[in-house]
Design an enzyme around this catalytic site. Structure first.
Site, mmCIF file in Angstrom:
data_model
loop_
_atom_site.group_PDB
_atom_site.id
_atom_site.type_symbol
_atom_site.label_atom_id
_atom_site.label_comp_id
_atom_site.label_asym_id
_atom_site.label_seq_id
_atom_site.Cartn_x
_atom_site.Cartn_y
_atom_site.Cartn_z
ATOM 1 N N ASP A 33 42.715 51.267 -32.528
ATOM 2 C CA ASP A 33 42.991 51.996 -33.776
ATOM 3 C C ASP A 33 44.491 52.222 -33.953
ATOM 4 O O ASP A 33 45.028 52.113 -35.057
ATOM 5 C CB ASP A 33 42.284 53.363 -33.765
ATOM 6 C CG ASP A 33 40.778 53.240 -33.721
ATOM 7 O OD1 ASP A 33 40.241 52.256 -34.262
ATOM 8 O OD2 ASP A 33 40.128 54.128 -33.137
ATOM 9 N N HIS A 70 35.980 57.148 -32.979
ATOM 10 C CA HIS A 70 36.193 55.704 -33.101
ATOM 11 C C HIS A 70 35.078 55.097 -33.943
ATOM 12 O O HIS A 70 34.336 54.230 -33.503
ATOM 13 C CB HIS A 70 36.253 55.058 -31.714
ATOM 14 C CG HIS A 70 36.449 53.571 -31.772
ATOM 15 N ND1 HIS A 70 37.592 52.990 -32.261
ATOM 16 C CD2 HIS A 70 35.625 52.546 -31.428
ATOM 17 C CE1 HIS A 70 37.479 51.674 -32.205
ATOM 18 N NE2 HIS A 70 36.276 51.378 -31.706
HETATM 19 N N1 LIG Z 1 36.600 50.255 -28.275
HETATM 20 C C1 LIG Z 1 36.913 49.380 -29.222
HETATM 21 O O1 LIG Z 1 37.878 49.560 -29.969
HETATM 22 C C2 LIG Z 1 36.104 48.115 -29.364
HETATM 23 C C3 LIG Z 1 36.594 47.059 -30.158
HETATM 24 C C4 LIG Z 1 35.836 45.899 -30.249
HETATM 25 C C5 LIG Z 1 34.591 45.793 -29.598
HETATM 26 N N2 LIG Z 1 34.150 46.851 -28.850
HETATM 27 C C6 LIG Z 1 32.869 46.799 -28.135
HETATM 28 O O2 LIG Z 1 33.018 46.082 -26.922
HETATM 29 C C7 LIG Z 1 31.726 45.589 -26.506
HETATM 30 C C8 LIG Z 1 31.839 44.130 -26.063
HETATM 31 O O3 LIG Z 1 32.219 43.309 -27.141
HETATM 32 P P1 LIG Z 1 32.384 41.724 -26.947
HETATM 33 O O4 LIG Z 1 32.842 41.185 -28.251
HETATM 34 O O5 LIG Z 1 33.156 41.424 -25.730
HETATM 35 O O6 LIG Z 1 30.844 41.297 -26.719
HETATM 36 P P2 LIG Z 1 30.301 39.959 -26.002
HETATM 37 O O7 LIG Z 1 28.852 39.860 -26.345
HETATM 38 O O8 LIG Z 1 31.180 38.802 -26.341
HETATM 39 O O9 LIG Z 1 30.484 40.246 -24.456
HETATM 40 C C9 LIG Z 1 29.758 41.250 -23.816
HETATM 41 C C10 LIG Z 1 29.609 40.854 -22.382
HETATM 42 O O10 LIG Z 1 28.883 41.909 -21.738
HETATM 43 C C11 LIG Z 1 27.996 41.283 -20.831
HETATM 44 N N3 LIG Z 1 26.912 42.200 -20.486
HETATM 45 C C12 LIG Z 1 25.810 42.517 -21.197
HETATM 46 N N4 LIG Z 1 25.050 43.381 -20.492
HETATM 47 C C13 LIG Z 1 25.695 43.610 -19.332
HETATM 48 C C14 LIG Z 1 25.415 44.400 -18.196
HETATM 49 N N5 LIG Z 1 24.299 45.140 -18.105
HETATM 50 N N6 LIG Z 1 26.314 44.406 -17.188
HETATM 51 C C15 LIG Z 1 27.444 43.664 -17.270
HETATM 52 N N7 LIG Z 1 27.755 42.893 -18.312
HETATM 53 C C16 LIG Z 1 26.882 42.866 -19.332
HETATM 54 C C17 LIG Z 1 27.516 40.020 -21.530
HETATM 55 O O11 LIG Z 1 26.968 39.085 -20.616
HETATM 56 C C18 LIG Z 1 28.803 39.559 -22.165
HETATM 57 O O12 LIG Z 1 29.519 38.677 -21.322
HETATM 58 C C19 LIG Z 1 30.802 45.812 -27.705
HETATM 59 O O13 LIG Z 1 30.043 46.983 -27.479
HETATM 60 C C20 LIG Z 1 31.758 46.055 -28.860
HETATM 61 O O14 LIG Z 1 31.197 46.845 -29.882
HETATM 62 C C21 LIG Z 1 34.886 47.995 -28.728
#
Ligand SMILES: NC(=O)c1ccc[n+]([C@@H]2O[C@H](COP(=O)([O-])OP(=O)(O)OC[C@H]3O[C@@H](n4cnc5c(N)ncnc54)[C@H](O)[C@@H]3O)[C@@H](O)[C@H]2O)c1
Length: 314
Positions: free
Chosen positions: A172, A199
């Protein structure tokens, strides 16, 4: 001790330089994902990290083998599936959690709750059992809910320390800095906008009036700017058209926040970051605090040499 006076780009560049050294063991849980892979790359590229522990339920052997060939000092190990989770976390100083499902067009962050709450609770419990002193940095959404979940899991295990649990909301701030710089023709690396609140949508509150350098906008432009910062995640989700949410900018933001925490663990003074943390300052349990000076915090509690800072709440 984090300081908004430290420019984000300067901070990341410094952490990627070879001038500082550290022996931190950092784990990335969800290391094979859209955020996890570029985040791991940035961490592998930093001399602040001596060991990078990569955990996921898929593809970690490949990601770890790939990163391990990079000519930087961090040793890389990969861990695959629940049977290897405990081993991934032992001895870790910092744990970053991007594991979980991302949004698709039309979804809010709250729509992720059912899936991600369970994932974050499981991973937090493993942190509590294996590295109870580690700094836990939660990226998985909805951050407004995953931080209370992590906190309650830690409490249940009797190892909760609010100074060690952070919701990573740095993206952000990164977005606010970029958008203000674009509108004013400034170098984004010289712009610093504190963002407080939560957020998600309107809970994201950019404090444009507190921007450094001081900037002013006509009311209609200010309103458009604030809405864009609040909905910037949705802008990316729409543009990716079903292929996920922000990953590369989030990896940058996650690395910046991790480096700030590592700097604080190294005793560096004058570092301030905004994050979503537990706070006792109002009846709202998880909220914005003012930007505490780390020096004061460290002298108050030498065993927990890091804190947030400019926390966020809903
Ligand atoms: N805080 C922020 O500002 C922000 C910004 C963008 C995305 N996010 C969040 O980050 C998270 C991940 O996003 P992404 O684009 O990398 O998703 P993604 O689907 O590309 O990757 C997620 C990964 O998590 C793994 N995973 C799933 N369950 C798991 C478990 N139990 N243990 C370990 N690994 C596991 C999957 O295998 C995958 O590799 C989402 O929840 C998204 O909303 C947060």
């Amino acid at each position: 001790m984090f300081s908004r006076a430290v420019r984000p780009a300067v901070s990341l560049a410094r952490s990627l330089s070879t001038s500082s050294q550290n022996n931190a063991r950092v784990a990335v849980l969800g290391a094979s994902g859209g955020i996890g892979q570029p985040l791991s790359l940035l961490l592998k590229n930093s001399p602040l990290v001596s060991h990078l522990s990569l955990y996921d339920i898929a593809h970690t052997p490949g990601v770890a083998a790939d990163l391990s060939h990079i000519e930087t000092r961090a040793q890389v190990t990969g861990y695959l599936g629940p049977d290897q989770l405990d081993a991934a976390l032992q001895g870790c100083d910092v744990v970053v959690i991007p594991a979980g499902v991302p949004r698709k067009p039309g979804m809010t962050r709250d729509d992720l709750f059912n899936t991600n709450a369970t994932i974050v609770a499981t991973l937090s419990d493993a942190c509590a059992r294996n590295c109870p002193e580690a700094m836990v940095l939660v990226i998985a959404n909805p951050v407004n809910s995953t931080i209370p979940i992590t906190s309650e899991v830690m409490k249940k295990r009797g190892v909760y320390n609010p100074n060690r649990v952070f919701g990573v909301t740095t993206l952000d701030i990164v977005r606010a800095n970029t958008f203000v710089a674009e509108l004013k023709g400034l170098d984004p690396a010289r712009v610093s906008v504190p963002v407080i609140g939560g957020h998600a949508g309107k809970t994201i509150i950019p404090l444009i009036s507190q921007c450094t350098p001081k900037v002013e906008f006509p009311a209609d432009q200010l309103s458009t700017l604030i809405s864009r910062i609040q909905e910037a995640g949705t802008e990316v989700v729409k543009a990716k058209a079903g292929a996920g949410s922000a990953t590369l900018s989030m990896a940058y933001a996650g690395a910046r926040f991790t480096f700030s925490v590592l700097d604080a663990l190294n005793g560096k003074e004058g570092v301030v970051e905004c994050a979503f943390v537990r706070s006792e300052e109002t009846e709202c349990k998880y909220r914005q605090t003012d930007r505490r000076k780390m020096k004061q915090h460290v002298s108050a509690n030498k065993s927990t040499p890091t804190t947030a800072l400019c926390a966020k709440t809903e």
